[in-house]
Design an enzyme around this catalytic site. Structure first.
Site, mmCIF file in Angstrom:
data_model
loop_
_atom_site.group_PDB
_atom_site.id
_atom_site.type_symbol
_atom_site.label_atom_id
_atom_site.label_comp_id
_atom_site.label_asym_id
_atom_site.label_seq_id
_atom_site.Cartn_x
_atom_site.Cartn_y
_atom_site.Cartn_z
ATOM 1 N N ALA A 112 1.244 -1.091 -0.019
ATOM 2 C CA ALA A 112 0.118 0.384 -0.316
ATOM 3 C C ALA A 112 0.803 1.473 -0.259
ATOM 4 O O ALA A 112 1.976 1.384 1.004
ATOM 5 C CB ALA A 112 -0.870 -0.008 1.211
ATOM 6 N N SER A 113 0.733 2.175 -0.930
ATOM 7 C CA SER A 113 1.973 3.070 -1.355
ATOM 8 C C SER A 113 1.474 4.303 -0.016
ATOM 9 O O SER A 113 0.701 4.852 0.503
ATOM 10 C CB SER A 113 1.125 4.392 -2.626
ATOM 11 O OG SER A 113 1.571 3.042 -3.426
#
Length: 417
Positions: A112-113
């Protein structure tokens, strides 16, 4: 990998406090508040709802499960940083039984960025009411959820190569009351049945912009993708598609994403490149290797853009007499390689070894000198033009105009003087 249980989808006091903390951090990181429509999406599509029960944290990728360490898990969910959500492409990664991978090494393969990157990219994407968006790389589904909340589920298509990640993201989105089209497939091929799109956004980096993305974006539409070279993982590329099917645009700095899977090059010096019977040529250099492969992101970006088929690897304390550190270089086709040796005492004169039809250190040194003469430009001064047949031409915007970087040239045009 399992989805977080039903308790993970509540938004209680602890979750709301964590969300407020992240929102404050985003205001600082983005030099201002989120646009109202994105702040509404932030609250309506909580990030923790899109993370799996088990994530991997810290530099050593330590497993962290919500059930065993709920506070640590929630801190990871709402820190302004990436969260690794899959290791080793989900193959023998110890997800189900807690074992380490077969080779003892964990490699991040999906994440998840960082939220600040997510919202900076959404700002650069500049979506408007009625736009149709294609996302490449569904991952957890959070970014698709933010877009679906902003535009409506029917206007968002997201493609994910990994069928397990695709199914998990679709479930999380449905639980959040959102149903964008989730497609399991190769993101490099886009999704032609939904074309044309007003915006294409990738959540993985590329070394070459896939032709399908240009073909599936309407004229005037925007393609936004993280960018990298084998030399350096860094930068965002924002292209505008033209009437003739080509696209052109600029880079911006400060992003690093995992490479799209069909462009990976898993190369090792001794396994794939250097052979015992190869006899390299010896020379010397006065250019410190840390200048081109150290802490200067602008230099590394420029070298990677100009020399897109050269990769590098540091080898500290090699078992070689008189060598304290060695910088390896090699072409991605493994036909040429070079090494620069530092003896640990002086930077005045270093030993260079080069083998193959190309002299890679000579090329890197010439590119670095070109970059210095051009005024040491950062990524934001560079751009890229992509033709309909996929040919890519990088360019540098100077005070005198646009200089293509296909050839190493010297003169006034490089600096505008």
């Amino acid at each position: 990998m399992t989805d977080a249980g039903p308790g993970a989808f509540r938004t209680g006091a602890a979750e709301r406090a964590a969300m407020r903390g992240l929102l404050d951090a985003l205001r600082g990181a983005l030099a201002g508040p989120l646009a109202p429509e994105w702040e509404r999406a932030f609250w309506a599509v909580p990030r923790h709802r899109f993370l799996p029960e088990r994530v991997w944290v810290d530099d050593d990728l330590t497993a962290c499960t919500r059930g065993a360490a709920p506070d640590h898990w929630l801190r990871a969910a709402y820190a302004n940083g990436p969260v690794v959500t899959q290791v080793n492409d989900g193959i023998d990664d110890g997800i189900d039984d807690g074992r380490d991978p077969g080779d003892g090494e964990r490699r991040a393969s999906s994440s998840a960025s960082a939220p600040s990157i997510v919202f900076r990219m959404l700002r650069l994407l500049a979506v408007e009411d009625g736009h149709r968006v294609l996302e490449i790389g569904t991952g957890t589904g959070w970014n698709a959820g933010l877009l679906a909340h902003r535009l409506g589920s029917e206007r968002v298509t997201s493609v994910e190569l990994d069928p397990r990640l695709s199914a998990q993201a679709a479930r999380r989105l449905r639980r959040a009351g959102l149903e964008p089209r989730i497609v399991t497939g190769d993101g490099a091929s886009g999704y032609a049945p939904g074309a044309p799109y007003d915006r294409v956004v990738a959540t993985c980096s590329v070394r070459r912009v896939p032709r399908a993305w240009l073909e599936q974006t309407r004229p005037g539409g925007v393609i936004l993708t993280p960018w990298e070279s084998p030399w350096f993982r860094f930068g965002l590329l924002r292209l505008t598609v033209r009437d003739d099917g080509s696209a052109s645009g600029r880079f911006s700095p400060h992003s690093a994403f995992m490479l799209i899977r069909n462009q990976r090059t898993d190369l090792r010096i001794y396994r794939d490149v250097v052979e015992d019977d190869q006899l390299p040529e010896r020379s010397a250099t006065e250019l410190c290797p840390w200048a081109v492969a150290g802490d200067d992101p602008a230099a590394r970006f420029a070298i990677g853009l100009r020399l897109p088929d050269i990769w590098r690897a540091w080898h500290d304390n090699p078992d070689v007499h008189g060598v304290a550190s060695r910088l390896w270089l090699a072409t991605t086709d493994t036909t040429s390689w070079a090494a620069v040796d530092w003896d640990g005492r002086t930077d005045q004169r270093l030993t260079v070894w080069q083998y193959g039809p190309r002299r890679l250190w000579d090329e890197v040194e010439a590119t670095y000198r070109w970059w210095l003469r051009a005024g040491s430009p950062g990524p934001e001064r560079f751009g890229l033009t992509v033709t309909p047949d996929g040919r890519q031409t990088p360019w540098l915007h100077t005070q005198a105009g646009v200089l293509t970087t296909g050839a190493l040239t010297t003169g006034a045009d490089e600096t505008g003087r």
